[in-house]
Design an enzyme around this catalytic site. Structure first.
Site, short mmCIF file in Angstrom:
data_model
loop_
_atom_site.label_atom_id
_atom_site.label_comp_id
_atom_site.label_asym_id
_atom_site.label_seq_id
_atom_site.Cartn_x
_atom_site.Cartn_y
_atom_site.Cartn_z
N ASP A 101 25.26 10.78 -45.54
CA ASP A 101 23.94 11.26 -45.15
C ASP A 101 22.89 10.79 -46.17
O ASP A 101 22.69 11.40 -47.21
CB ASP A 101 23.95 12.79 -45.06
CG ASP A 101 22.58 13.35 -44.68
OD1 ASP A 101 21.65 12.54 -44.44
OD2 ASP A 101 22.44 14.58 -44.62
N ASP A 153 31.69 16.37 -44.13
CA ASP A 153 30.38 16.73 -43.61
C ASP A 153 29.32 16.44 -44.68
O ASP A 153 29.45 16.90 -45.82
CB ASP A 153 30.42 18.23 -43.27
CG ASP A 153 29.21 18.69 -42.48
OD1 ASP A 153 28.58 17.86 -41.81
OD2 ASP A 153 28.92 19.91 -42.52
N HIS A 209 23.66 18.16 -35.18
CA HIS A 209 23.86 19.11 -36.29
C HIS A 209 22.94 20.30 -36.07
O HIS A 209 21.86 20.16 -35.49
CB HIS A 209 23.47 18.47 -37.62
CG HIS A 209 24.48 17.51 -38.15
ND1 HIS A 209 25.11 17.69 -39.35
CD2 HIS A 209 24.99 16.38 -37.63
CE1 HIS A 209 25.94 16.68 -39.56
NE2 HIS A 209 25.89 15.86 -38.53
ZN LIG Z 1 24.74 19.06 -40.74
#
Ligand SMILES: [Zn+2]
Length: 296
Positions: free
Chosen positions: A102, A80, A208
């Site tokens: 990310d 994650d 998310h």
């Molecule tokens: Zn997240």
């Protein structure tokens, strides 16, 4: 059954449901959510954030892998919010079958560059990649973090981003925030943006920070093309509340983990089951094992 992110999400996209991605910040949370998913016959992604991994240490991944292989439902081990190339490669080497890179806080060009680099490396060893475009808000007090101002994902940019990077799934920013909202703020999803993104793209979309959005909105988002929803705060809050209750209870002698934690795990399980149903993931594990039913 251990599967990749691509395998688990392609079925969800085809059948119109969302796979729950629960953050397993401890062995108790891991076992509780796997039990819930087996009970509901739901596929599941076990999400581990780099900060959680740092606390749990690398050996925990071997435990997750073992649990995934033994599970009666499809299980994907997902990194994650991987922050950089090194973290992603480290996760792949540990046995994660899906990674998120990310770089949503970087410029579009930087985000494309890094996401593409991760895709090239991950795909070479059969690992799936999720990336993020736009920014997800932060309500404070979560490992996931976020930003104070949400930048919504632009549908046309999302289309270009997917083409340029070759990612397997995309986390979209449509007005959610990590954590639980303060009481005076009402979370609102921009489903109009989601509709446009879904129309222009053809890979599974990820939500998310959906912890305190109304069930009705989440359900709509699922029917509009969200195929993975991250749940972290919700399962941790009920666990912590129960633990606090036990520790402040009558029996001040209680200390054995096998006495302390099982009631907390039950609370986590209850929330996990609620989410599985809300995401329409209940009874969907059969689509991964029965090829014939899949063709229906
Ligand atoms: Zn997240």
């Amino acid at each position: 059954m251990l599967v990749t992110g691509k395998e688990i999400l392609s079925v969800a996209k085809k059948k119109g449901f969302a796979v729950p991605a629960f953050n397993a910040g401890s062995g108790q949370l891991l076992n509780a959510v796997i039990e819930a998913c087996e009970e509901a016959s739901s596929p599941v992604m076990i999400a581990i954030h780099p900060e959680e991994l740092c606390f749990l240490t690398d050996s925990f991944v071997a435990q997750v892998k073992y649990a995934a292989e033994k599970a009666t439902v499809p299980v994907c081990i997902h990194l994650d919010h991987g922050a950089d190339f090194t973290q992603v490669i480290h996760a792949i080497q540990l046995g994660f079958t899906s990674v998120m890179i990310d770089a949503s806080h970087c410029s579009y060009e930087e985000n494309v560059k890094l996401s593409k680099k991760v895709v090239e490396a991950a795909h070479a060893v059969g690992v799936s990649v999720e990336a993020e475009l736009g920014t997800i808000g932060d309500t404070g007090n979560t490992v996931e973090g976020g930003v104070s101002e949400i930048i919504y994902t632009d549908p046309k940019t999302a289309q270009a981003f997917i083409e340029e990077t070759g990612i397997d799934s995309l986390a979209v920013a449509i007005g959610t925030a990590h954590g639980i909202y303060p009481k005076d703020i009402e979370p609102k999803l921009r489903l109009d943006i989601l509709k446009d993104i879904a129309m222009l793209t053809d890979i599974p979309l990820v939500l998310h920070g959906g912890s305190s959005n109304p069930d009705e909105e989440i359900s709509k988002a699922v029917s509009m093309g969200i195929n993975k929803i991250n749940i972290s705060s919700d399962i941790k809050i009920v666990f912590a509340e129960k633990l606090r209750e036990i520790l402040n209870g009558e029996n001040q002698e209680i200390r054995e983990p096998n006495m302390l934690f099982p009631p907390c795990m039950e609370e986590t399980k209850k929330i996990a089951l609620e989410k599985i149903r809300l995401f329409k993931a209940e009874d969907k594990a059969r689509y991964y094992t029965n090829k014939k039913e899949d063709d229906e």
